[in-house]
Design a protein around this motif. Structure first.
Motif, short mmCIF file in Angstrom:
data_model
loop_
_atom_site.label_atom_id
_atom_site.label_comp_id
_atom_site.label_asym_id
_atom_site.label_seq_id
_atom_site.Cartn_x
_atom_site.Cartn_y
_atom_site.Cartn_z
N LEU A 7 -3.88 27.31 28.45
CA LEU A 7 -5.31 27.02 28.39
C LEU A 7 -6.06 28.34 28.33
N ASP A 8 -6.50 28.70 27.15
CA ASP A 8 -7.20 29.95 26.96
C ASP A 8 -8.70 29.73 26.96
N ALA A 30 -5.61 26.06 41.15
CA ALA A 30 -4.42 26.70 40.58
C ALA A 30 -4.76 28.06 39.97
N GLY A 31 -6.05 28.39 39.89
CA GLY A 31 -6.45 29.71 39.42
C GLY A 31 -7.04 29.78 38.02
N LEU A 32 -7.35 28.66 37.39
CA LEU A 32 -7.91 28.69 36.04
C LEU A 32 -9.43 28.84 36.10
N LEU A 92 -7.38 22.30 38.73
CA LEU A 92 -7.14 23.48 37.90
C LEU A 92 -7.76 24.74 38.50
N HIS A 116 -12.25 28.07 45.23
CA HIS A 116 -12.98 27.12 44.38
C HIS A 116 -14.35 26.89 44.95
N LEU A 137 -1.48 26.13 32.83
CA LEU A 137 -2.37 27.28 32.94
C LEU A 137 -2.19 28.30 31.82
N SER A 138 -0.94 28.63 31.50
CA SER A 138 -0.72 29.67 30.49
C SER A 138 -1.04 29.19 29.07
N ARG A 154 -0.04 21.22 36.56
CA ARG A 154 -1.12 22.18 36.34
C ARG A 154 -0.62 23.61 36.19
N ALA A 155 0.43 23.99 36.93
CA ALA A 155 0.96 25.35 36.81
C ALA A 155 1.49 25.60 35.40
#
Length: 198
Positions: free
Chosen positions: A64-65, A88-90, A85, A4, A61-62, A57-58
């Motif tokens: 939130l495009d 978490a990788g977004l 986020l 981040h 993630l899938s 948050r995990a």
């Protein structure tokens, strides 16, 4: 896990409003309490309180495009949500510069409900009342003023760390919670929006 950056990307109210008008609105997540959200929010935004977002948050993630814009009252909680986020990788996260304060000041459209005090105002009221009360009691009870000193230290730490323990505690009050924010409901709303876009 994605690294981040220390720099938070932001978007101005004017730029976000323009995207909305052009039909290119990003996903807007409002991380304030349900009570604050019901008072005023950006049309089409989703209420995902900061505590719910951190805990789930995990799962989010899938769902939130593309681009996501995070909103709170002034920007501080949205920046915390952005960090959570991003960690978490977004990707493609932005914070609404100045939050709802700036959105309203720009005259952008907003859905309004019953008026409630925003979290910052509640914190000021509680902290100020406690400092005032302990200062007055301290005239008669030696050492009572130290409670006010501790509150002052807590507020100083809150400013430096950009967190607020008192705000977290106040957000748990029924006045601020409103209907419980269920992550399954939030995800169902996000899925519905994804289907509508397809």
């Amino acid at each position: 896990m994605a690294q981040h950056s220390a720099q938070t990307a932001s978007i101005t109210p004017a730029a976000l409003h323009r995207l909305v008008q052009e039909g290119r609105a990003p996903r807007v997540l409002d991380v304030r309490t349900p009570g604050e959200f019901r008072t005023v929010h950006i049309p089409g935004s989703y209420n995902v309180p900061l505590t719910t977002l951190r805990e789930h948050r995990a799962e989010l993630l899938s769902h939130l495009d593309e681009e996501v814009v995070l909103v709170c009252r002034s920007g501080a909680r949205a920046e915390q949500a952005e960090r959570a986020l991003a960690e978490a990788g977004l990707p493609n996260l932005r914070v609404l510069a100045g939050g709802m304060n700036a959105w309203e000041a720009a005259g952008a459209p907003a859905n309004r409900g019953d008026a409630r005090w925003d979290m910052e105002r509640q914190v000021r009221l509680v902290a100020g009342s406690l400092v005032l009360a302990t200062g007055l009691v301290g005239v008669f009870v030696p050492g009572a003023h130290l409670i006010g000193t501790a509150i002052g230290a807590g507020l100083t730490y809150a400013a430096i760390s950009n967190t607020c323990a008192m705000g977290v505690l106040l957000s748990k009050l029924p006045y601020n919670r409103g209907p419980r924010t269920d992550i399954r409901t939030v995800i169902a709303e996000l899925r519905g929006d994804l289907r509508a876009k397809a």
